[in-house]
Scaffold this motif. Structure first.
Motif, PDB file in Angstrom:
ATOM      1  N   LEU A 187     -28.603  -8.032 112.506  1.00  9.30           N
ATOM      2  CA  LEU A 187     -27.279  -7.719 113.050  1.00  9.30           C
ATOM      3  C   LEU A 187     -26.603  -6.580 112.299  1.00  9.30           C
ATOM      4  O   LEU A 187     -25.613  -6.020 112.766  1.00  9.30           O
ATOM      5  CB  LEU A 187     -26.346  -8.941 112.892  1.00  9.30           C
ATOM      6  CG  LEU A 187     -26.699 -10.218 113.629  1.00  9.30           C
ATOM      7  CD1 LEU A 187     -25.812 -11.352 113.120  1.00  9.30           C
ATOM      8  CD2 LEU A 187     -26.506 -10.007 115.118  1.00  9.30           C
ATOM      9  N   ALA A 188     -27.127  -6.270 111.115  1.00  7.07           N
ATOM     10  CA  ALA A 188     -26.385  -5.435 110.171  1.00  7.07           C
ATOM     11  C   ALA A 188     -26.051  -4.051 110.714  1.00  7.07           C
ATOM     12  O   ALA A 188     -25.042  -3.457 110.324  1.00  7.07           O
ATOM     13  CB  ALA A 188     -27.158  -5.321 108.855  1.00  7.07           C
ATOM     14  N   GLY A 189     -26.897  -3.547 111.647  1.00 11.32           N
ATOM     15  CA  GLY A 189     -26.664  -2.224 112.219  1.00 11.32           C
ATOM     16  C   GLY A 189     -25.266  -2.059 112.811  1.00 11.32           C
ATOM     17  O   GLY A 189     -24.708  -0.959 112.813  1.00 11.32           O
ATOM     18  N   SER A 190     -24.675  -3.137 113.287  1.00 13.30           N
ATOM     19  CA  SER A 190     -23.368  -3.041 113.952  1.00 13.30           C
ATOM     20  C   SER A 190     -22.206  -3.228 112.992  1.00 13.30           C
ATOM     21  O   SER A 190     -21.056  -3.256 113.435  1.00 13.30           O
ATOM     22  CB  SER A 190     -23.251  -4.118 115.030  1.00 13.30           C
ATOM     23  OG  SER A 190     -24.444  -4.225 115.748  1.00 13.30           O
ATOM     24  N   TYR A 191     -22.471  -3.419 111.693  1.00 14.02           N
ATOM     25  CA  TYR A 191     -21.374  -3.724 110.775  1.00 14.02           C
ATOM     26  C   TYR A 191     -21.360  -2.815 109.549  1.00 14.02           C
ATOM     27  O   TYR A 191     -22.405  -2.360 109.083  1.00 14.02           O
ATOM     28  CB  TYR A 191     -21.458  -5.188 110.325  1.00 14.02           C
ATOM     29  CG  TYR A 191     -21.266  -6.126 111.491  1.00 14.02           C
ATOM     30  CD1 TYR A 191     -19.984  -6.412 111.959  1.00 14.02           C
ATOM     31  CD2 TYR A 191     -22.360  -6.655 112.171  1.00 14.02           C
ATOM     32  CE1 TYR A 191     -19.805  -7.231 113.067  1.00 14.02           C
ATOM     33  CE2 TYR A 191     -22.193  -7.471 113.272  1.00 14.02           C
ATOM     34  CZ  TYR A 191     -20.913  -7.756 113.725  1.00 14.02           C
ATOM     35  OH  TYR A 191     -20.732  -8.555 114.820  1.00 14.02           O
ATOM     36  N   ASP A 192     -20.152  -2.563 109.056  1.00 12.33           N
ATOM     37  CA  ASP A 192     -19.982  -1.745 107.844  1.00 12.33           C
ATOM     38  C   ASP A 192     -19.828  -2.613 106.611  1.00 12.33           C
ATOM     39  O   ASP A 192     -19.954  -2.128 105.490  1.00 12.33           O
ATOM     40  CB  ASP A 192     -18.747  -0.854 107.996  1.00 12.33           C
ATOM     41  CG  ASP A 192     -18.839  -0.032 109.269  1.00 12.33           C
ATOM     42  OD1 ASP A 192     -19.702   0.848 109.320  1.00 12.33           O
ATOM     43  OD2 ASP A 192     -18.087  -0.325 110.229  1.00 12.33           O
ATOM     44  N   ALA A 193     -19.476  -3.872 106.829  1.00 10.12           N
ATOM     45  CA  ALA A 193     -19.349  -4.784 105.694  1.00 10.12           C
ATOM     46  C   ALA A 193     -19.741  -6.184 106.139  1.00 10.12           C
ATOM     47  O   ALA A 193     -19.491  -6.573 107.292  1.00 10.12           O
ATOM     48  CB  ALA A 193     -17.923  -4.781 105.153  1.00 10.12           C
ATOM     49  N   ILE A 194     -20.393  -6.911 105.229  1.00  7.52           N
ATOM     50  CA  ILE A 194     -20.786  -8.294 105.491  1.00  7.52           C
ATOM     51  C   ILE A 194     -20.193  -9.139 104.372  1.00  7.52           C
ATOM     52  O   ILE A 194     -20.402  -8.854 103.190  1.00  7.52           O
ATOM     53  CB  ILE A 194     -22.321  -8.426 105.528  1.00  7.52           C
ATOM     54  CG1 ILE A 194     -22.892  -7.482 106.604  1.00  7.52           C
ATOM     55  CG2 ILE A 194     -22.736  -9.870 105.794  1.00  7.52           C
ATOM     56  CD1 ILE A 194     -24.391  -7.293 106.516  1.00  7.52           C
ATOM     57  N   LEU A 195     -19.423 -10.153 104.749  1.00  9.89           N
ATOM     58  CA  LEU A 195     -18.723 -10.966 103.758  1.00  9.89           C
ATOM     59  C   LEU A 195     -19.108 -12.431 103.908  1.00  9.89           C
ATOM     60  O   LEU A 195     -19.331 -12.899 105.032  1.00  9.89           O
ATOM     61  CB  LEU A 195     -17.198 -10.849 103.942  1.00  9.89           C
ATOM     62  CG  LEU A 195     -16.446  -9.720 103.223  1.00  9.89           C
ATOM     63  CD1 LEU A 195     -16.958  -8.357 103.645  1.00  9.89           C
ATOM     64  CD2 LEU A 195     -14.947  -9.833 103.488  1.00  9.89           C
ATOM     65  N   SER A 196     -19.113 -13.123 102.806  1.00 11.86           N
ATOM     66  CA  SER A 196     -19.283 -14.571 102.871  1.00 11.86           C
ATOM     67  C   SER A 196     -18.489 -15.165 101.722  1.00 11.86           C
ATOM     68  O   SER A 196     -18.260 -14.504 100.716  1.00 11.86           O
ATOM     69  CB  SER A 196     -20.775 -14.918 102.765  1.00 11.86           C
ATOM     70  OG  SER A 196     -20.998 -15.896 101.794  1.00 11.86           O
ATOM     71  N   PRO A 197     -18.023 -16.407 101.860  1.00  9.20           N
ATOM     72  CA  PRO A 197     -17.374 -17.021 100.700  1.00  9.20           C
ATOM     73  C   PRO A 197     -18.383 -17.202  99.567  1.00  9.20           C
ATOM     74  O   PRO A 197     -19.576 -17.376  99.826  1.00  9.20           O
ATOM     75  CB  PRO A 197     -16.871 -18.370 101.220  1.00  9.20           C
ATOM     76  CG  PRO A 197     -17.549 -18.601 102.526  1.00  9.20           C
ATOM     77  CD  PRO A 197     -18.048 -17.289 103.035  1.00  9.20           C
ATOM     78  N   ALA A 198     -17.908 -17.196  98.325  1.00  7.80           N
ATOM     79  CA  ALA A 198     -18.787 -17.353  97.163  1.00  7.80           C
ATOM     80  C   ALA A 198     -19.070 -18.829  96.922  1.00  7.80           C
ATOM     81  O   ALA A 198     -18.780 -19.388  95.874  1.00  7.80           O
ATOM     82  CB  ALA A 198     -18.166 -16.707  95.931  1.00  7.80           C
ATOM     83  N   THR A 199     -19.642 -19.479  97.932  1.00  7.80           N
ATOM     84  CA  THR A 199     -20.121 -20.856  97.803  1.00  7.80           C
ATOM     85  C   THR A 199     -21.551 -20.783  97.276  1.00  7.80           C
ATOM     86  O   THR A 199     -22.110 -19.695  97.165  1.00  7.80           O
ATOM     87  CB  THR A 199     -20.162 -21.509  99.189  1.00  7.80           C
ATOM     88  OG1 THR A 199     -20.943 -20.639 100.028  1.00  7.80           O
ATOM     89  CG2 THR A 199     -18.769 -21.630  99.793  1.00  7.80           C
ATOM     90  N   THR A 200     -22.165 -21.935  96.994  1.00 10.83           N
ATOM     91  CA  THR A 200     -23.562 -21.852  96.548  1.00 10.83           C
ATOM     92  C   THR A 200     -24.449 -21.266  97.655  1.00 10.83           C
ATOM     93  O   THR A 200     -25.405 -20.556  97.350  1.00 10.83           O
ATOM     94  CB  THR A 200     -24.121 -23.208  96.066  1.00 10.83           C
ATOM     95  OG1 THR A 200     -23.824 -24.210  97.030  1.00 10.83           O
ATOM     96  CG2 THR A 200     -23.523 -23.606  94.723  1.00 10.83           C
ATOM     97  N   ASP A 201     -24.136 -21.527  98.929  1.00  7.91           N
ATOM     98  CA  ASP A 201     -24.923 -20.910 100.006  1.00  7.91           C
ATOM     99  C   ASP A 201     -24.748 -19.393  99.996  1.00  7.91           C
ATOM    100  O   ASP A 201     -25.718 -18.647 100.049  1.00  7.91           O
ATOM    101  CB  ASP A 201     -24.486 -21.452 101.379  1.00  7.91           C
ATOM    102  CG  ASP A 201     -25.074 -22.814 101.686  1.00  7.91           C
ATOM    103  OD1 ASP A 201     -26.120 -23.152 101.105  1.00  7.91           O
ATOM    104  OD2 ASP A 201     -24.489 -23.534 102.514  1.00  7.91           O
ATOM    105  N   GLY A 202     -23.505 -18.952  99.940  1.00  7.23           N
ATOM    106  CA  GLY A 202     -23.239 -17.510  99.946  1.00  7.23           C
ATOM    107  C   GLY A 202     -23.885 -16.818  98.761  1.00  7.23           C
ATOM    108  O   GLY A 202     -24.519 -15.768  98.900  1.00  7.23           O
ATOM    109  N   LYS A 203     -23.760 -17.443  97.587  1.00 10.04           N
ATOM    110  CA  LYS A 203     -24.359 -16.862  96.384  1.00 10.04           C
ATOM    111  C   LYS A 203     -25.878 -16.810  96.511  1.00 10.04           C
ATOM    112  O   LYS A 203     -26.533 -15.972  95.917  1.00 10.04           O
ATOM    113  CB  LYS A 203     -23.987 -17.686  95.152  1.00 10.04           C
ATOM    114  CG  LYS A 203     -22.531 -17.562  94.747  1.00 10.04           C
ATOM    115  CD  LYS A 203     -22.235 -18.531  93.615  1.00 10.04           C
ATOM    116  CE  LYS A 203     -20.778 -18.491  93.230  1.00 10.04           C
ATOM    117  NZ  LYS A 203     -20.451 -19.552  92.261  1.00 10.04           N
TER     118      LYS A 203
END
Ligand SMILES: Cc1cc2nc3c(=O)[nH]c(=O)nc-3n(C[C@H](O)[C@H](O)[C@H](O)COP(=O)(O)OP(=O)(O)OC[C@H]3O[C@@H](n4cnc5c(N)ncnc54)[C@H](O)[C@@H]3O)c2cc1C
Ligand SMILES: Nc1ncnc2c1ncn2[C@@H]1O[C@H](COP(=O)(O)O)[C@@H](O)[C@H]1O
Lengths: 309, 254
Positions: free
Chosen positions: A80-96
């Motif tokens: 999906l990344a082609g359509s986005y300039d930034a990808i964010l996630s909360p700093a949970t253990t999954d996100g980390k």
């Protein structure tokens, strides 16, 4: 500029860490989409669609995504990344777990645990157990960021974004075996308004529960612990507050029999009001406590229960 | 099984970092430096795999190679790992403070050369608090990852890893070769004994330059400034629980 927020799913809904990450994302762009991942996440995607300010929700379901395994999440997000300039996630253990993998797959330097969005490319993050704050500017075309939820207000409800189903990637070379989740009717540590934490002073798991549980129940609080208490088996790993555990910032934090090592302070010093109960008047925890009681918790906690009525 | 353990030289965990007055970074002059505590745990686990301690069968690990990327003094950090029981060391010398992406690219080059079956590293360095290198290395290698390990069982061509996650514990099986990052509860690292410290002096440490690896280590992030966090000042001591409750009610938190 468009931003993708990876949701922190909780059964049929999304955790407020997602709402907080949306707030950070909205500082970057008005075009914020949410990605909800995992088998059977339709209801969670619909919940995410109600977050105010969200453009659309993408829903990716596959068996491998059910447990947020890094390989499958990365394959899905990179697609999906082609359509986005930034990808964010909360700093949970999954996100980390999955965000740095996503970043490396995109040849991007990840920015961990952001506490402030200064501009489109500049962010503030704590380093050295929160004893320093680093302002970094990224020259990468895409930004891959984990957001410290306690540093952002939650985006409100009232949105009505469309939910779009996309293909979810299959599994990789790691497979889910089992999980053992701590069951509790209390509020989640990261989201609770009051947190009561116990330390090494408790001496045993039985004592930890006998002291902490009634107090937490009386206050509607979540229970936390120091590393020493977790290492000694008094409390589950998931209770650890600190540099390498959970970061909390409740309205009220009560530390009982915790000395206040820098690694512990890193996880709780942004709490609004801090209370310390410790028999050592020189314990470092008192240097950050708004209210301190010097005394044995074995007498102070029962007195506190009585005073609360 | 050959195990590669990346170790980082960082500020000692007992030292409180102080920001430099000119806001360019943290003052490390005359500050005690040590092995990143998580990396000690990784070294300890690798050594137990070799010795057959705990649940590991003897000879689970056959060779332990330790690698550090950093200043010349990082050889001391490698030496500590050798004294704990690792077999040989590699220093990739760099005076620059490399970003996790650059570290991961250099480590990938080392993996391509050394061909370990397992890379065992810390979940987080306590200076940059990135928690990134292991996951990034796994991506670059296209290997499976198991982060935040509280228990590792090697067998059947797999690492079965119990991970410390929000909410509790999760167990994964990662096909080897794999990258595993370790958490605090995995083990308690040993202190090297004097005889082992002596023996470690004879173990080999190869020293290479970053340029020897041809990895793209160009920085992607510019540090604009490093500042001290807002400080909290000590409040008051109250006499008893009744006074505490009344203060908390006044403060509006009860
Ligand atoms: C890499 C690394 C990461 C770490 N990450 C974390 C982290 O995320 N979170 C964390 O908490 N720690 C972390 N630590 C550990 C940290 O350095 C401290 O060791 C730990 O926080 C100490 O826990 P404690 O305060 O419960 O125990 P202690 O330091 O032993 O303190 C116990 C306190 O209880 C008091 N006490 C004893 N009996 C009584 C009584 N009857 N009544 C009242 N008071 C009493 C004592 O006066 C003392 O102050 C980390 C350490 C390292 C090296
Ligand atoms: N310069 C380095 N040299 C060797 N290993 C490193 C280096 N930097 C990071 N690592 C390893 O990567 C882990 C995670 O670091 P980080 O992603 O920086 O938090 C550390 O615990 C080390 O095992």
């Amino acid at each position: 500029m468009a931003v993708l927020v990876i949701a922190d799913r909780d059964g049929d809904t999304v955790r407020d860490t997602t709402h907080k990450t949306v707030t950070a994302a909205l500082k970057l762009s008005g075009d914020v989409d949410i990605l909800v991942i995992g088998q059977g996440s339709k209801a969670a995607a619909e919940a995410a669609a109600k977050i105010a300010g969200v453009r659309k929700v993408l829903l990716a379901e596959s068996g491998a995504l059910s447990h947020q395994l890094a390989e499958a999440v990365t394959a899905t997000v990179v697609g999906l990344a082609g359509s986005y300039d930034a990808i964010l996630s909360p700093a949970t253990t999954d996100g980390k777990n999955f965000m740095p993998r996503i970043a490396a797959s995109l040849d991007v330097a990840p920015i961990s645990d952001v506490i402030e969005v200064v501009s489109n490319d500049t962010f503030v993050r704590p380093i050295y157990a929160g004893n320093a704050l680093e302002t970094v500017q990224s020259s990468d075309g895409k930004k891959v960021i984990t957001v410290r939820p306690t540093s952002f207000d939650a985006a409100g409800e009232g949105g009505s974004a469309k939910v779009e189903t996309i293909a979810g990637a299959d599994g990789g070379k790691a497979t889910f075996v089992s999980e053992e989740m701590v069951k509790s009717d209390r509020p989640e540590l990261g989201a609770a308004k009051i947190v009561v934490s116990g330390g090494r002073a408790m001496g045993s798991a039985e004592e930890f529960q006998a002291v902490m549980d009634p107090l937490a129940d009386r206050l509607g609080a979540a229970v936390g612990a120091s590393r020493a208490a977790v290492d000694a088996g008094y409390a589950p790993n998931d209770y650890q507050v600190g540099q390498t555990g959970k970061v909390v910032a409740p309205a009220l934090y009560i530390a009982i029999g915790i000395s206040g090592a820098i690694q512990h302070l890193a996880g709780m010093k942004d709490s609004k009001v801090i209370v310390a109960i410790n028999k050592d008047a020189d314990a470092p925890i008192f240097q950050v406590a708004d209210y301190g009681i010097v005394g044995d918790y074995k007498t102070v906690v029962p007195e506190l229960m009585a005073a609360l009525g | 099984m050959k195990v590669l353990v990346p170790v980082k030289r960082v500020i000692d965990y007992n030292v409180k970092a102080r920001v430099k007055a000119d806001q360019t970074g943290v003052d490390l002059a005359n500050v005690k430096m040590s092995m990143n505590p998580f990396d000690e745990i990784a070294v300890e686990e690798a050594v137990r795999m070799k010795e057959g301690k705990e649940h590991h069968a003897a000879g689970t690990a056959t060779e332990i190679v330790v690698v550090s990327i950093g200043v010349t003094q990082a050889q001391e950090t490698i030496r500590t790992a050798l004294a704990m029981g690792a077999d040989r060391g590699l220093l990739i010398q760099s005076d620059a403070d490399l970003e996790p992406l650059a570290v991961a690219k250099l480590l990938k080059a080392v993996v391509d050369e050394e061909k370990p079956d397992l890379v065992l590293l810390g979940k987080q360095s306590i200076d940059g608090d990135n928690n990134a290198v292991g996951q990034m290395l796994a991506a670059l290698l296209d290997w499976p990852q198991a982060t935040f390990a509280g228990k590792i069982v090697i067998g059947g061509g797999k690492a079965t890893v119990t991970r410390e996650v929000d909410g509790g514990l999760q167990t994964l099986a990662a096909t080897l070769p794999a990258v595993v990052s370790v958490d605090l509860r995995l083990n308690t690292p040993r202190y090297a004994s004097l005889p082992n410290i002596m023996k470690a002096k004879k173990k080999e440490i190869a020293v290479k330059a970053v340029a020897d690896y041809g990895a793209d280590i160009a920085p992607r992030l510019t540090v604009k400034k490093v500042t001290a966090p807002p400080t909290r000042s000590a409040g008051i001591k109250v006499a008893d629980a009744a006074e505490l409750v009344s203060k908390l009610k006044t403060a509006g938190v009860l």
